[in-house]
Design a protein around this motif. Sequence first.
Motif, mmCIF file in Angstrom:
data_model
loop_
_atom_site.group_PDB
_atom_site.id
_atom_site.type_symbol
_atom_site.label_atom_id
_atom_site.label_comp_id
_atom_site.label_asym_id
_atom_site.label_seq_id
_atom_site.Cartn_x
_atom_site.Cartn_y
_atom_site.Cartn_z
ATOM 1 N N LYS A 56 -48.101 -14.198 9.124
ATOM 2 C CA LYS A 56 -46.782 -13.762 8.471
ATOM 3 C C LYS A 56 -45.937 -14.700 8.708
ATOM 4 O O LYS A 56 -45.013 -15.092 7.941
ATOM 5 N N GLN A 57 -45.983 -15.596 9.762
ATOM 6 C CA GLN A 57 -45.068 -16.922 10.100
ATOM 7 C C GLN A 57 -45.324 -17.959 8.935
ATOM 8 O O GLN A 57 -44.224 -18.020 8.404
ATOM 9 N N ASN A 58 -46.475 -18.312 8.635
ATOM 10 C CA ASN A 58 -46.965 -19.262 7.830
ATOM 11 C C ASN A 58 -46.545 -18.652 6.413
ATOM 12 O O ASN A 58 -45.965 -19.534 5.220
ATOM 13 N N ARG A 59 -46.919 -17.373 6.225
ATOM 14 C CA ARG A 59 -46.567 -16.954 4.606
ATOM 15 C C ARG A 59 -45.008 -16.955 4.343
ATOM 16 O O ARG A 59 -44.731 -17.061 3.181
ATOM 17 N N TYR A 60 -44.002 -16.552 5.408
ATOM 18 C CA TYR A 60 -42.844 -16.690 4.977
ATOM 19 C C TYR A 60 -42.454 -17.938 4.648
ATOM 20 O O TYR A 60 -41.391 -18.374 3.861
ATOM 21 N N TYR A 61 -42.675 -19.009 5.796
ATOM 22 C CA TYR A 61 -42.047 -20.227 5.532
ATOM 23 C C TYR A 61 -43.121 -21.055 4.471
ATOM 24 O O TYR A 61 -42.282 -22.283 4.099
ATOM 25 N N TYR A 62 -44.174 -20.709 4.127
ATOM 26 C CA TYR A 62 -45.164 -21.806 3.291
ATOM 27 C C TYR A 62 -45.674 -21.123 2.038
ATOM 28 O O TYR A 62 -46.359 -21.720 1.343
ATOM 29 N N GLY A 63 -45.719 -19.942 2.254
ATOM 30 C CA GLY A 63 -46.377 -18.771 1.243
ATOM 31 C C GLY A 63 -45.516 -18.942 -0.001
ATOM 32 O O GLY A 63 -44.416 -18.955 -0.233
ATOM 33 N N ILE A 64 -46.346 -18.594 -1.230
ATOM 34 C CA ILE A 64 -45.633 -18.218 -2.480
ATOM 35 C C ILE A 64 -46.260 -16.915 -3.072
ATOM 36 O O ILE A 64 -47.455 -17.104 -3.086
ATOM 37 N N ASP A 65 -45.423 -15.813 -3.167
ATOM 38 C CA ASP A 65 -45.760 -14.703 -3.345
ATOM 39 C C ASP A 65 -45.899 -14.439 -5.061
ATOM 40 O O ASP A 65 -45.469 -15.334 -5.624
ATOM 41 N N LYS A 66 -46.291 -13.336 -5.210
ATOM 42 C CA LYS A 66 -46.405 -12.925 -6.790
ATOM 43 C C LYS A 66 -45.155 -13.185 -7.549
ATOM 44 O O LYS A 66 -45.157 -13.790 -8.596
ATOM 45 N N ILE A 81 -37.167 -15.224 27.074
ATOM 46 C CA ILE A 81 -36.474 -16.297 26.253
ATOM 47 C C ILE A 81 -36.058 -15.624 25.109
ATOM 48 O O ILE A 81 -36.664 -14.787 24.245
ATOM 49 N N ALA A 82 -34.708 -16.165 24.522
ATOM 50 C CA ALA A 82 -34.528 -16.046 23.033
ATOM 51 C C ALA A 82 -33.939 -17.444 22.657
ATOM 52 O O ALA A 82 -33.181 -18.025 23.193
ATOM 53 N N SER A 83 -34.593 -17.508 21.657
ATOM 54 C CA SER A 83 -34.467 -19.030 20.916
ATOM 55 C C SER A 83 -34.574 -18.997 19.368
ATOM 56 O O SER A 83 -35.024 -18.504 18.685
ATOM 57 N N TYR A 84 -33.166 -19.600 19.010
ATOM 58 C CA TYR A 84 -32.721 -19.511 17.533
ATOM 59 C C TYR A 84 -33.681 -20.725 16.927
ATOM 60 O O TYR A 84 -33.200 -21.878 17.199
ATOM 61 N N ASP A 85 -34.641 -20.430 16.233
ATOM 62 C CA ASP A 85 -35.563 -21.348 15.347
ATOM 63 C C ASP A 85 -34.842 -21.782 14.246
ATOM 64 O O ASP A 85 -34.449 -21.111 13.264
ATOM 65 N N LEU A 86 -34.259 -23.377 14.008
ATOM 66 C CA LEU A 86 -33.563 -23.539 13.071
ATOM 67 C C LEU A 86 -34.388 -23.941 11.746
ATOM 68 O O LEU A 86 -33.987 -24.506 10.745
ATOM 69 N N HIS A 87 -35.625 -23.705 11.822
ATOM 70 C CA HIS A 87 -36.734 -24.112 10.782
ATOM 71 C C HIS A 87 -36.232 -23.139 9.511
ATOM 72 O O HIS A 87 -36.103 -21.945 9.481
ATOM 73 N N HIS A 88 -36.147 -23.839 8.365
ATOM 74 C CA HIS A 88 -35.801 -23.139 7.162
ATOM 75 C C HIS A 88 -35.892 -24.019 5.970
ATOM 76 O O HIS A 88 -36.173 -25.402 5.980
ATOM 77 N N PHE A 89 -36.147 -23.304 4.849
ATOM 78 C CA PHE A 89 -36.270 -23.965 3.536
ATOM 79 C C PHE A 89 -35.179 -23.817 2.399
ATOM 80 O O PHE A 89 -34.861 -22.449 2.256
ATOM 81 N N ASP A 90 -34.380 -24.750 2.056
ATOM 82 C CA ASP A 90 -33.425 -24.416 0.994
ATOM 83 C C ASP A 90 -33.658 -25.113 -0.248
ATOM 84 O O ASP A 90 -33.819 -26.215 -0.546
ATOM 85 N N PRO A 91 -33.972 -24.207 -1.362
ATOM 86 C CA PRO A 91 -34.310 -24.586 -2.828
ATOM 87 C C PRO A 91 -33.455 -25.480 -3.266
ATOM 88 O O PRO A 91 -33.940 -26.338 -4.528
ATOM 89 N N LYS A 92 -32.191 -25.502 -2.970
ATOM 90 C CA LYS A 92 -31.227 -26.355 -3.654
ATOM 91 C C LYS A 92 -31.711 -28.060 -3.425
ATOM 92 O O LYS A 92 -31.080 -29.048 -4.105
ATOM 93 N N TYR A 93 -32.236 -28.201 -2.376
ATOM 94 C CA TYR A 93 -32.664 -29.410 -1.924
ATOM 95 C C TYR A 93 -34.053 -29.780 -2.491
ATOM 96 O O TYR A 93 -34.357 -30.905 -2.347
ATOM 97 N N ALA A 94 -34.735 -29.016 -3.150
ATOM 98 C CA ALA A 94 -36.175 -29.039 -3.521
ATOM 99 C C ALA A 94 -36.428 -29.745 -4.827
ATOM 100 O O ALA A 94 -35.306 -29.789 -5.357
ATOM 101 N N ILE A 95 -37.457 -30.163 -5.115
ATOM 102 C CA ILE A 95 -37.952 -30.855 -6.462
ATOM 103 C C ILE A 95 -38.271 -29.932 -7.449
ATOM 104 O O ILE A 95 -39.026 -29.015 -7.209
ATOM 105 N N ASP A 96 -37.990 -30.145 -8.482
ATOM 106 C CA ASP A 96 -38.839 -29.445 -9.840
ATOM 107 C C ASP A 96 -38.611 -28.078 -9.767
ATOM 108 O O ASP A 96 -37.436 -27.503 -9.571
ATOM 109 N N SER A 97 -39.778 -27.291 -10.040
ATOM 110 C CA SER A 97 -39.963 -25.901 -10.132
ATOM 111 C C SER A 97 -39.629 -25.082 -8.801
ATOM 112 O O SER A 97 -39.309 -24.127 -8.627
ATOM 113 N N LEU A 98 -39.431 -25.873 -7.759
ATOM 114 C CA LEU A 98 -39.333 -25.273 -6.215
ATOM 115 C C LEU A 98 -37.980 -24.683 -6.092
ATOM 116 O O LEU A 98 -37.533 -23.960 -5.238
#
Length: 246
Positions: free
Chosen positions: A165-175, A79-96
Amino acid sequence: MTLKNIILCLIFFAAFNSIAAPLTVGAGVAVSSSPYKYKDKTTYDPLPLLSYYGDDFYIDGPEFGLNLFKNEQQQLTLIASYDLHHFDPKYAIDSLKKVSKRNATLFSGVGYTLYTSVGDFTTTVLQDTLGKSKGMKINAEWSTMTDFNQWSLGYVAGVEWNSKKQNRYYYGIDKNESLKSGVVMYEPKSSLTPYTGFTVAYAFNPEWVAILFANAYFTPEEQKKSPLSSGKSVAYTSGIAVSYSF
């Protein structure tokens, strides 16, 4: 919710529809709840449909599968699957708005399906191949489809494991992100996400089919506690589409 969850329902339908005709095209619209803290909590997306199921391979939207082994009882697929899950800060609220963008990525791996009288049991093991998250996800699912006259009713239930690693990329906040944005650091671990969905299809004739679908993902605590997350316990996707099979 992302298009990934929309595609889940439509791949499920297309796989069964391919028994009658290998090539299907169509269009529709989907309504989804966002997993992130966006200004618009609900999105409306146009939905193009394209699927082809052959003896040796299939193409279903952003997913490609090459059959290594296939008979009436089981199937093994690359299988090769393009996962469209992403986060775009321009649509986020406040400091995000100050945190980094999370991009969609390509996953590749292997899938195995066992066909039984009580439904189909599928397991997939996929790894990020573009180095975005460098993460892995494993999915186990059961699905079934029942036909009566011109109607078809399908149901799917499963659970998806996402690596640390998957969760930290899409939901984590690093230093660095925390210092730049003021958002508190967050380092999630791996998680399990149960999900369920259904598809109802009505065939006007052998070529034209109307589709109604809906599904729900039950947000794991590792994602729900993220400063990026909407905090909802359940994320949903629903929609309608019309398809034509050749």
